[in-house]
Write an enzyme that holds these catalytic residues in place. Structure first.
Site, PDB file in Angstrom:
ATOM      1  N   LYS A   9       0.849  -1.194   0.000  1.00 58.87           N
ATOM      2  CA  LYS A   9       0.000   0.000   0.000  1.00 58.87           C
ATOM      3  C   LYS A   9       0.884   1.242   0.000  1.00 58.87           C
ATOM      4  CE  LYS A   9       0.868   1.412   4.410  1.00 58.87           C
ATOM      5  NZ  LYS A   9       1.532   2.715   4.767  1.00 58.87           N
ATOM      6  N   ASP A  66      -3.019  -1.159  10.735  1.00 56.33           N
ATOM      7  CA  ASP A  66      -3.357  -1.032   9.310  1.00 56.33           C
ATOM      8  C   ASP A  66      -3.785  -2.350   8.680  1.00 56.33           C
ATOM      9  OD1 ASP A  66      -0.851  -2.158   9.416  1.00 56.33           O
ATOM     10  OD2 ASP A  66       0.033  -0.898   7.851  1.00 56.33           O
ATOM     11  N   PRO A  73       9.650  -4.504   0.087  1.00 51.85           N
ATOM     12  CA  PRO A  73      10.763  -4.271   1.021  1.00 51.85           C
ATOM     13  C   PRO A  73      10.256  -3.994   2.439  1.00 51.85           C
ATOM     14  CG  PRO A  73      10.435  -2.362  -0.399  1.00 51.85           C
ATOM     15  CD  PRO A  73       9.551  -3.449  -0.928  1.00 51.85           C
ATOM     16  N   GLY A 100       3.964  -4.175   4.206  1.00 52.65           N
ATOM     17  CA  GLY A 100       4.190  -5.559   3.807  1.00 52.65           C
ATOM     18  C   GLY A 100       3.864  -6.570   4.897  1.00 52.65           C
ATOM     19  N   GLY A 101       4.305  -6.301   6.132  1.00 55.87           N
ATOM     20  CA  GLY A 101       4.050  -7.235   7.230  1.00 55.87           C
ATOM     21  C   GLY A 101       2.574  -7.383   7.536  1.00 55.87           C
ATOM     22  N   SER A 102       1.853  -6.262   7.542  1.00 60.62           N
ATOM     23  CA  SER A 102       0.410  -6.293   7.804  1.00 60.62           C
ATOM     24  C   SER A 102      -0.335  -6.986   6.673  1.00 60.62           C
ATOM     25  CB  SER A 102      -0.121  -4.869   7.985  1.00 60.62           C
ATOM     26  OG  SER A 102       0.446  -4.257   9.121  1.00 60.62           O
ATOM     27  N   SER A 103       0.082  -6.727   5.440  1.00 62.17           N
ATOM     28  CA  SER A 103      -0.571  -7.354   4.290  1.00 62.17           C
ATOM     29  C   SER A 103      -0.352  -8.864   4.306  1.00 62.17           C
ATOM     30  CB  SER A 103      -0.035  -6.749   2.992  1.00 62.17           C
ATOM     31  OG  SER A 103      -0.766  -7.202   1.875  1.00 62.17           O
ATOM     32  N   ALA A 146       9.584  -0.022   5.131  1.00 62.12           N
ATOM     33  CA  ALA A 146       9.453   0.855   3.969  1.00 62.12           C
ATOM     34  C   ALA A 146       8.212   1.737   4.011  1.00 62.12           C
ATOM     35  CB  ALA A 146       9.442   0.023   2.688  1.00 62.12           C
ATOM     36  N   GLY A 147       7.276   1.467   4.946  1.00 59.13           N
ATOM     37  CA  GLY A 147       6.025   2.211   4.949  1.00 59.13           C
ATOM     38  C   GLY A 147       5.053   1.723   3.896  1.00 59.13           C
ATOM     39  N   LEU A 148       5.258   0.484   3.416  1.00 56.18           N
ATOM     40  CA  LEU A 148       4.395  -0.099   2.383  1.00 56.18           C
ATOM     41  C   LEU A 148       3.446  -1.149   2.937  1.00 56.18           C
ATOM     42  CD1 LEU A 148       6.987  -0.490  -0.544  1.00 56.18           C
ATOM     43  CD2 LEU A 148       5.318   1.349  -0.205  1.00 56.18           C
TER      44      LEU A 148
END
Length: 325
Positions: free
Chosen positions: A42, A169, A127, A134-137, A130-132
């Protein structure tokens, strides 16, 4: 006139047929032992952060959009009851009980009472630090996979609740398109259809330095007084103006956490300045960083921009072109 009436004996025959069909379907489902679920990254198109609440979380408003970049999560039933294993090829440091995907399995077991052994395989493309998201997704895709494998299905609301327990998130990843999140991030709603349709398919360049940023550190450096939106009513108004077409996407884009990031990491400030002045672009930090992004204008030649970023930050950075879902 056609007579659609059914005699009782016919009715019970049909009911018996569907009961048998349901039994067959459930037996087929029980035979499925593995599912693969993509876990999209995200970006925060808008993020405004208000004062801390009594629970020590900041009140916030954010517009989150998923992109085509994704991890792949494989959830497999295992023979050993109650066991959980996790494998993350190339990222062995996150293959442990602290991984949000493992925590999600634990919460799912508590909620359902199901003690099946679970093996997780997470193939990372997003990555870290990164603020993307990834772990939550990954955690939410794990939950979706568990629900697909289970005969005891959780409702969407149940899944929202479990997501919020694992990460602020996480709930946003249960919605496919862009969404608006509030509270500490766990209260979500879909972006209005017209606004979502306008942004879907937009090209985005993601670029991240070789280092990651600590979310706790960036929030710790954030000063609420630096925000353009001192109260949540102004935040809500900004988002509503965009959804109603009164603001363009570029005019909406804003991130309160850019301030502490740009103050601490001067190399990002310098690159952003050059991207604005030379190419008239609008670069942003996603969440608390360290990944940055900008919307690629239609017909824009991205080659010289990519070269500038590599020249500025080095060849070992993360850089990829993707699209908003």
């Amino acid at each position: 006139m056609v007579d659609w009436s059914i005699e009782p004996i016919q009715f019970f025959g049909i009911a018996h047929f569907f009961e048998k069909l349901h039994t067959l379907w459930m037996s087929l489902l029980s035979g499925i032992c593995k599912v693969c679920v993509p876990a999209p990254a995200k970006i925060n198109l808008f993020l405004s952060v208000s004062e801390k609440r009594a629970d020590n979380f900041h009140e916030l408003r954010t517009v989150l959009a998923k992109v085509q970049l994704h991890d792949l999560v494989t959830v497999r039933k295992a023979k050993e009851k109650g066991s959980t294993t996790i494998s993350c090829p190339g990222n062995i440091e996150i293959a442990n009980e602290h991984n949000l995907a493992v925590q999600m399995v634990n919460h799912w077991r508590s909620a359902t009472g199901i003690e099946n052994g679970i093996d997780l395989l997470i193939e990372k493309k997003i990555p870290m630090q990164a603020g993307l998201g990834g772990g939550s997704s990954d955690a939410v895709s794990t939950l979706i996979g568990l629900n697909l494998l289970s005969q005891k299905k959780l409702s969407f609301d149940d899944m929202l609740d479990l997501g919020a327990r694992v990460g602020s998130d996480c709930p946003s990843f249960l919605l496919r398109g862009a969404c608006v999140a509030s509270g500490r991030g766990e209260q979500i709603r879909e972006v209005k259809p017209d606004a979502n349709k306008k942004i879907s398919g937009n090209r985005v360049l993601l670029f991240k330095p070789s280092c990651g940023f600590s979310t706790a550190d960036i929030y710790g450096r954030y000063q609420v007084g630096d925000s353009l939106f001192p109260d949540t009513n102004q935040m809500d108004e900004r988002i509503e103006h965009w959804e109603s077409g009164q603001l363009s996407l570029i005019d909406l884009m804003y991130n309160d956490l850019s301030s502490p990031v740009l103050k601490k990491f001067i190399f990002i400030t310098a690159l952003f300045k050059e991207l604005r002045e030379r190419f008239k672009l609008n670069p942003m930090v996603s969440g608390s960083g360290s990944c940055c992004f900008f919307i690629i204008p239609e017909g824009f030649d991205i080659g010289p921009v990519k070269q500038l970023i590599f020249d500025s930050w080095g060849e070992d950075i993360f850089l990829t072109e993707t699209k908003l879902l």
